[in-house]
Structure formats: C-alpha cells, structure tokens
Design an enzyme around this catalytic site. Structure first.
Site, PDB file in Angstrom:
ATOM      1  CB  SER A   1      -0.773  -0.085   1.245  1.00  0.00           C
ATOM      2  OG  SER A   1      -0.274  -0.085   2.453  1.00  0.00           O
TER       3      SER A   1
ATOM      4  CG  ASP B   1       7.062  -3.268  -3.232  1.00  0.00           C
ATOM      5  OD1 ASP B   1       7.088  -4.296  -3.759  1.00  0.00           O
ATOM      6  OD2 ASP B   1       7.117  -3.074  -1.733  1.00  0.00           O
TER       7      ASP B   1
END
Length: 382
Positions: free
Chosen positions: A124, A169
């Site tokens: 996230s 990521d």
C-alpha cells in the site's frame, strides 16, 4: 472503490472539485527479496489501490485528509517542515524527492482513500507514493519518465520512511498492465511484459491478518547480510556487482569467511534468481506445474534460509500442499501478511474451506481471502 464518495468528501473538505488519480497495490508471483540484490522479480499490479482527489491551491502548503484514518494534516514543502511518522510522510517524501531533482512544484489540497489491505504484503505504501508521484508529474507538467517516478517512490522509502527497499513495488505500481505480469531485471531496469491468463487456475491470496514486528530493522539486517556476502564474493570475482550475479560455486568459495547467517541469506537469493527464470520459461509453455513447484521452493527458502516466514504462513503453506494446490508461498517482505496461491479451479472451494476452518481452529480467526485480478498501473481517472 467509490469514486463518487471520494469526490463528495473532497468537496466537503475543500469546497472545490479535485482531479482523481490512482495507483495499484501489487502481487509478486515469484522473486522475493531479490530486487535490492540486483536480481529478477515478477510482479503484477492488482485491482486494489490508493485513490486521491487533488487540487492545486496556489500556495506552498499541502493540506490533506485521509479517509481511512480520519486524519487531517498540513505541511509546507520545506525540509524543516517534515511531518512526524504518519501516512503524510510518504506524500511529503514524494514532494521533497521531486524537488531534489530540480523540479518546481507548489502546494495542493488532497483527500486520500484506499482499498489495499494494510499489512498484507500488497505494498500500500508504494501505491500511495506512486499515486502522488504520477499526479504531481501530471498536474505540474514536469515531464518525468515512469522509471524516475518509481525511483522517487523508492527514494521516499529510503530517505523519509527508513526502509531500504528495492525498486519492485514502485515499479509494479507505475508500470502495471492489465492481464500481464512483468519480469524486471533490477540491476539493469530492463523489463518485459508476460501475458498472464492461467486458464483453469485461480490466483488467490490468503491473508493471515497478522503482522509480526519486522520494523524495518529485520528487513535492513537481511539486506546487510546480502551486501556482506556480495562484498566477499566480489573481492574474488570483480565482475560480481550484485549478489544475484553470483553462483553457488562462488558462494561456497567464501563459506568459511562469512557467518552462517549471511551464507543462508545469500543461498536463498542465488536460488531465487534461477526460480524466477524457470517460471518465465514455464509460463511461455503454459506449464503451471513447474510454476507451482518453484513457488513452493521459494516458500521453503524464505522460511528456512531467509527466515522471514512465521508460524501462520507456514501453516497455510502446509494446508495448500495437503489440498493439492499447484503453488503456494509467502508473498512480500514476510513476518506475516499473505500467502499467494495458484489453485486449480476444481480444487479452489475445498482449499478455501479447509484453510478457513483449520486456521480458525489453530489461531482463533479465519484468514481473509482475496482473489487476484491483474490490472493497470498509475493513472489519472478523471
């Protein structure tokens, strides 16, 4: 994610309209803890992400509201106004990293919300960084290329959040493409899209709903082990720039010169590079049994050699084996979070049922289940 709700809250907070941007969380089929070792990773963006409504406000102050945390914050764009630990530090870090690269930006108002499960290994934080890097690049017409947007997110982690993460990521969040996984060489930044549509299989995440304290210290300690092993190897083999350049033969040459712990960490990373390449070759042939076998190999390595698994993750991996699941492994940094599972459709319901019941019996709560849809990367919605 309810975009109309985001718009409504922005209007309520700032009495104006905002432009909507989003970036996704990610899964990684295989290639874990290899990105900061110059190896291959194989991620894909998912249909869960961070969403932000943003409006330039003509000042040098950023005003924000997080829907998920019901928290308001403001900061200026000066280094001296760095916020204390909170979600706003990611946004602040992105702003500062853009400025450090010589670009001019100003203040803005924003409302942020998301549906990436926190602590589940779907990154996230990278989704948040990528949302704002992409948005500010667009709103201020900066002309920053996508690779640099990913590096801005990575630098934010390094310089403002204390996590020396690799590039995977942020790369996945920026470059994601619906229906495709991406093989990225983290040493050269070369990448290739691979269509991913495993007919007859489902890709599903089982979230343990636990997050054992990795604090960034355990993550950074493993990185140090890898860098130490690499330095010893490079002293004998100058062509080795990253640990992923090394072979097991090279590692065995220096076994007596490094600690047993450093050796195990390096053994895992060197093996993981080959597993990623095996999976790419298998996917091109539609050979999902080999894909699954390498996923189990990664779990073993992360559990026994890299030691970033935990009892809950190992338990879910064992259930997957018992249920005939094609492939299963811990996903993400470890110490909690999810297993990622490649499951034949005809075994799916039985696997989920048994995993829920047995996990509940042992740990007192059921794992959360997330079916994975591979989706697009950072973008402006409207």
């Amino acid at each position: 994610m309810e975009i109309q709700e985001l718009k409504r809250i922005f209007k309520q907070c700032f009495d104006a309209e905002g432009v909507i941007y989003t970036s996704p969380g990610r899964i990684n089929l295989i290639g874990e803890h290899t990105d900061y070792n110059g190896g291959f990773v194989f991620p894909g963006a998912i249909d869960k992400g961070i969403y932000a409504a943003i409006r330039l406000n003509g000042t040098d102050v950023v005003n924000g509201y997080s829907v998920d945390y019901d928290a308001r914050w403001s900061f200026s764009l000066e280094e001296s106004d760095r916020p204390r630990k909170s979600g706003s530090q990611y946004i602040y870090g992105v702003c500062r990293e853009i400025q450090k690269r010589g670009y001019q930006i100003g203040g803005f108002d924003t409302v942020v919300m998301g549906d990436v499960p926190l602590g589940a290994g779907m990154s996230s934080s990278a989704a948040l960084e990528s949302t704002f890097a992409f948005a500010l690049n667009d709103l201020f017409n900066l002309g920053i290329d996508k690779f640099e947007l990913a590096r801005i997110g990575q630098a934010t982690e390094h310089n403002y959040c204390g996590v020396k993460c690799g590039i995977m990521d942020q790369f996945a969040s920026v470059f994601g493409k619906a229906g495709h996984l991406m093989r990225l060489n983290c040493a050269t930044m070369e990448f290739e899209y691979f269509p991913f549509n495993p007919k007859g299989y489902k890709l599903v995440l089982l979230d343990t709903r636990v997050k054992h304290e990795l604090a960034s210290s355990a993550y950074n300690k493993r990185r140090e082990s890898c860098e130490n092993a690499c330095a010893y190897i490079a002293a004998r083999h100058p062509e080795v720039k990253y640990l992923s350049d090394a072979t097991m033969e090279m590692l065995n040459e220096i076994e007596t010169e490094i600690s047993a712990e450093d050796y195990m960490r390096a053994e895992y990373v060197i093996g993981e590079k080959q597993r990623v390449l095996d999976v790419c070759e298998a996917l091109e042939k539609g050979d999902y049994e080999t894909v699954g076998d390498r996923m189990y190999g990664t779990h073993y390595g992360m559990s026994k050699l890299y030691e970033v698994s935990c009892e809950e993750l190992d338990f879910l991996n064992d259930i997957a084996k018992e249920c005939g699941v094609t492939g299963s492994r811990v996903m993400g940094g470890g110490f909690g979070g999810c297993t990622i599972n490649l499951v034949k459709e005809n075994l799916y319901l039985d696997f989920i049922s048994k995993a829920k019941a047995q996990f509940l019996k042992k740990f007192g709560h059921e794992p959360r289940i997330y079916d994975v849809v591979i989706s697009d990367g950072a973008r402006r919605l409207e």
